[in-house]
Scaffold this motif. Structure first.
Motif, PDB file in Angstrom:
ATOM      1  N   TYR A 158       0.832  -1.209   0.000  1.00  0.00           N
ATOM      2  CA  TYR A 158       0.000   0.000   0.000  1.00  0.00           C
ATOM      3  C   TYR A 158       0.868   1.261   0.000  1.00  0.00           C
ATOM      4  O   TYR A 158       0.543   2.235  -0.684  1.00  0.00           O
ATOM      5  CB  TYR A 158      -0.977   0.004   1.179  1.00  0.00           C
ATOM      6  CG  TYR A 158      -2.003   1.099   1.044  1.00  0.00           C
ATOM      7  CD1 TYR A 158      -2.936   1.073   0.007  1.00  0.00           C
ATOM      8  CD2 TYR A 158      -2.033   2.173   1.924  1.00  0.00           C
ATOM      9  CE1 TYR A 158      -3.867   2.093  -0.141  1.00  0.00           C
ATOM     10  CE2 TYR A 158      -2.964   3.186   1.782  1.00  0.00           C
ATOM     11  CZ  TYR A 158      -3.868   3.145   0.750  1.00  0.00           C
ATOM     12  OH  TYR A 158      -4.784   4.153   0.595  1.00  0.00           O
ATOM     13  N   TYR A 162       1.946   1.698  -3.499  1.00  0.00           N
ATOM     14  CA  TYR A 162       0.792   2.088  -4.297  1.00  0.00           C
ATOM     15  C   TYR A 162       0.504   3.585  -4.146  1.00  0.00           C
ATOM     16  O   TYR A 162       0.158   4.258  -5.125  1.00  0.00           O
ATOM     17  CB  TYR A 162      -0.416   1.254  -3.895  1.00  0.00           C
ATOM     18  CG  TYR A 162      -1.652   1.529  -4.708  1.00  0.00           C
ATOM     19  CD1 TYR A 162      -1.733   1.117  -6.038  1.00  0.00           C
ATOM     20  CD2 TYR A 162      -2.742   2.197  -4.152  1.00  0.00           C
ATOM     21  CE1 TYR A 162      -2.866   1.369  -6.789  1.00  0.00           C
ATOM     22  CE2 TYR A 162      -3.874   2.455  -4.897  1.00  0.00           C
ATOM     23  CZ  TYR A 162      -3.938   2.035  -6.216  1.00  0.00           C
ATOM     24  OH  TYR A 162      -5.057   2.296  -6.956  1.00  0.00           O
ATOM     25  N   LYS A 211      -1.746  -1.182 -11.775  1.00  0.00           N
ATOM     26  CA  LYS A 211      -3.117  -1.533 -12.168  1.00  0.00           C
ATOM     27  C   LYS A 211      -3.584  -2.755 -11.377  1.00  0.00           C
ATOM     28  O   LYS A 211      -4.701  -2.778 -10.859  1.00  0.00           O
ATOM     29  CB  LYS A 211      -3.177  -1.815 -13.672  1.00  0.00           C
ATOM     30  CG  LYS A 211      -4.559  -2.106 -14.180  1.00  0.00           C
ATOM     31  CD  LYS A 211      -4.559  -2.284 -15.681  1.00  0.00           C
ATOM     32  CE  LYS A 211      -5.964  -2.592 -16.178  1.00  0.00           C
ATOM     33  NZ  LYS A 211      -5.986  -2.800 -17.623  1.00  0.00           N
ATOM     34  N   GLU A 212      -2.727  -3.779 -11.264  1.00  0.00           N
ATOM     35  CA  GLU A 212      -3.070  -4.966 -10.467  1.00  0.00           C
ATOM     36  C   GLU A 212      -3.216  -4.612  -8.986  1.00  0.00           C
ATOM     37  O   GLU A 212      -4.119  -5.094  -8.314  1.00  0.00           O
ATOM     38  CB  GLU A 212      -2.024  -6.066 -10.641  1.00  0.00           C
ATOM     39  CG  GLU A 212      -2.106  -6.788 -11.950  1.00  0.00           C
ATOM     40  CD  GLU A 212      -3.429  -7.494 -12.183  1.00  0.00           C
ATOM     41  OE1 GLU A 212      -4.005  -8.060 -11.220  1.00  0.00           O
ATOM     42  OE2 GLU A 212      -3.901  -7.482 -13.334  1.00  0.00           O
ATOM     43  N   GLY A 263      -4.128  -1.794  -7.781  1.00  0.00           N
ATOM     44  CA  GLY A 263      -5.379  -1.057  -7.643  1.00  0.00           C
ATOM     45  C   GLY A 263      -6.578  -1.983  -7.488  1.00  0.00           C
ATOM     46  O   GLY A 263      -7.495  -1.701  -6.721  1.00  0.00           O
ATOM     47  N   LYS A 264      -6.556  -3.112  -8.185  1.00  0.00           N
ATOM     48  CA  LYS A 264      -7.634  -4.103  -8.040  1.00  0.00           C
ATOM     49  C   LYS A 264      -7.654  -4.659  -6.621  1.00  0.00           C
ATOM     50  O   LYS A 264      -8.714  -4.931  -6.069  1.00  0.00           O
ATOM     51  CB  LYS A 264      -7.442  -5.246  -9.031  1.00  0.00           C
ATOM     52  CG  LYS A 264      -7.630  -4.854 -10.475  1.00  0.00           C
ATOM     53  CD  LYS A 264      -7.310  -6.050 -11.371  1.00  0.00           C
ATOM     54  CE  LYS A 264      -7.289  -5.662 -12.830  1.00  0.00           C
ATOM     55  NZ  LYS A 264      -6.890  -6.816 -13.668  1.00  0.00           N
ATOM     56  N   PHE A 265      -6.479  -4.827  -6.052  1.00  0.00           N
ATOM     57  CA  PHE A 265      -6.366  -5.369  -4.707  1.00  0.00           C
ATOM     58  C   PHE A 265      -6.932  -4.398  -3.671  1.00  0.00           C
ATOM     59  O   PHE A 265      -7.480  -4.813  -2.661  1.00  0.00           O
ATOM     60  CB  PHE A 265      -4.892  -5.687  -4.413  1.00  0.00           C
ATOM     61  CG  PHE A 265      -4.661  -6.403  -3.122  1.00  0.00           C
ATOM     62  CD1 PHE A 265      -4.895  -7.756  -3.016  1.00  0.00           C
ATOM     63  CD2 PHE A 265      -4.208  -5.718  -2.018  1.00  0.00           C
ATOM     64  CE1 PHE A 265      -4.686  -8.434  -1.826  1.00  0.00           C
ATOM     65  CE2 PHE A 265      -3.993  -6.373  -0.820  1.00  0.00           C
ATOM     66  CZ  PHE A 265      -4.232  -7.736  -0.732  1.00  0.00           C
ATOM     67  N   PHE A 266      -6.820  -3.099  -3.953  1.00  0.00           N
ATOM     68  CA  PHE A 266      -7.261  -2.073  -3.004  1.00  0.00           C
ATOM     69  C   PHE A 266      -8.626  -1.471  -3.351  1.00  0.00           C
ATOM     70  O   PHE A 266      -8.982  -0.418  -2.855  1.00  0.00           O
ATOM     71  CB  PHE A 266      -6.222  -0.954  -2.898  1.00  0.00           C
ATOM     72  CG  PHE A 266      -4.918  -1.414  -2.347  1.00  0.00           C
ATOM     73  CD1 PHE A 266      -4.854  -2.020  -1.103  1.00  0.00           C
ATOM     74  CD2 PHE A 266      -3.749  -1.255  -3.065  1.00  0.00           C
ATOM     75  CE1 PHE A 266      -3.651  -2.459  -0.581  1.00  0.00           C
ATOM     76  CE2 PHE A 266      -2.537  -1.682  -2.548  1.00  0.00           C
ATOM     77  CZ  PHE A 266      -2.491  -2.284  -1.307  1.00  0.00           C
ATOM     78  N   ILE A 267      -9.385  -2.137  -4.178  1.00  0.00           N
ATOM     79  CA  ILE A 267     -10.678  -1.597  -4.604  1.00  0.00           C
ATOM     80  C   ILE A 267     -11.605  -1.289  -3.423  1.00  0.00           C
ATOM     81  O   ILE A 267     -12.391  -0.355  -3.471  1.00  0.00           O
ATOM     82  CB  ILE A 267     -11.363  -2.522  -5.633  1.00  0.00           C
ATOM     83  CG1 ILE A 267     -12.404  -1.738  -6.407  1.00  0.00           C
ATOM     84  CG2 ILE A 267     -11.984  -3.732  -4.990  1.00  0.00           C
ATOM     85  CD1 ILE A 267     -12.386  -2.009  -7.862  1.00  0.00           C
ATOM     86  N   ASN A 268     -11.461  -2.053  -2.346  1.00  0.00           N
ATOM     87  CA  ASN A 268     -12.284  -1.816  -1.147  1.00  0.00           C
ATOM     88  C   ASN A 268     -11.521  -1.068  -0.063  1.00  0.00           C
ATOM     89  O   ASN A 268     -11.919  -1.102   1.095  1.00  0.00           O
ATOM     90  CB  ASN A 268     -12.822  -3.137  -0.604  1.00  0.00           C
ATOM     91  CG  ASN A 268     -13.810  -3.767  -1.553  1.00  0.00           C
ATOM     92  OD1 ASN A 268     -14.622  -3.074  -2.150  1.00  0.00           O
ATOM     93  ND2 ASN A 268     -13.712  -5.073  -1.735  1.00  0.00           N
ATOM     94  N   GLY A 269     -10.417  -0.429  -0.439  1.00  0.00           N
ATOM     95  CA  GLY A 269      -9.664   0.370   0.517  1.00  0.00           C
ATOM     96  C   GLY A 269      -8.366  -0.283   0.948  1.00  0.00           C
ATOM     97  O   GLY A 269      -8.047  -1.403   0.540  1.00  0.00           O
TER      98      GLY A 269
END
Length: 168
Positions: free
Chosen positions: A29, A32, A121-122, A124-130
């Motif tokens: 994170y 990111y 980009k990958e 970001g998918k992992f952190f879609i819920n914060g």
């Protein structure tokens, strides 16, 4: 570090990224959060691994735009980042892997800008819920099947991963 070094060290200008969720997240994170600062590729080092300068020089000088440091056969680390590689290419990486463990990744990576973009980009998918814990290898494993990420072998064992000490 920010107070001790400031915003410039020699000819290097420094931007500090503060992860206010670090207690509940980890290095993935934090990295990111720095994604907008990465505009020409990146070299990434785990902060809890100490390397001899010769290892760093060898790695940075490698001809590959997308690579990670790999130590074949080493298994003496606590909770190592295990690696399965084939012909110098990353196939699988993680604390647990399904393939044979060929060695470990001490925590040094370099990515071209297109690979950084795929990586973030990958992530970001992992952190879609914060924000949450994940580890640097999560998006790396996802892009490894699409992007040739080279192994740069280290025959130099002058590095160590610093682990948290627990009171007994």
């Amino acid at each position: 570090l920010e107070r001790a070094i400031g915003k410039q060290y020699k000819k290097c200008f420094i931007t500090y990224i503060h992860n206010k969720h670090f207690e509940d997240t980890d290095n993935l994170y934090s990295l990111y959060l720095a994604r907008d600062e990465v505009t020409d590729g990146m070299v990434f080092f785990n902060a809890d691994t100490v390397f001899h300068q010769d290892i760093v020089r060898h790695f940075v000088a490698s001809p590959f735009a997308d690579a990670f440091l790999f130590e074949r056969g080493r298994r003496d680390e606590i909770n190592p980042l295990a690696v399965y590689e084939h012909k110098g290419r990353l196939v699988e990486i993680g604390h647990t892997i399904s393939g044979d463990m060929h060695g470990i990744a001490p925590g040094m990576y370099k990515f071209s800008q297109p690979t950084c973009e795929a990586y973030f980009k990958e992530a970001g998918k992992f952190f879609i819920n914060g924000p949450r814990k994940g580890g640097f290898a999560v998006p790396l494993q996802e892009i490894a099947s699409k992007i040739h990420i080279n192994t740069v072998s280290s025959k130099d064992e002058r590095w160590i991963n610093i682990h948290k000490l627990h009171k007994i």
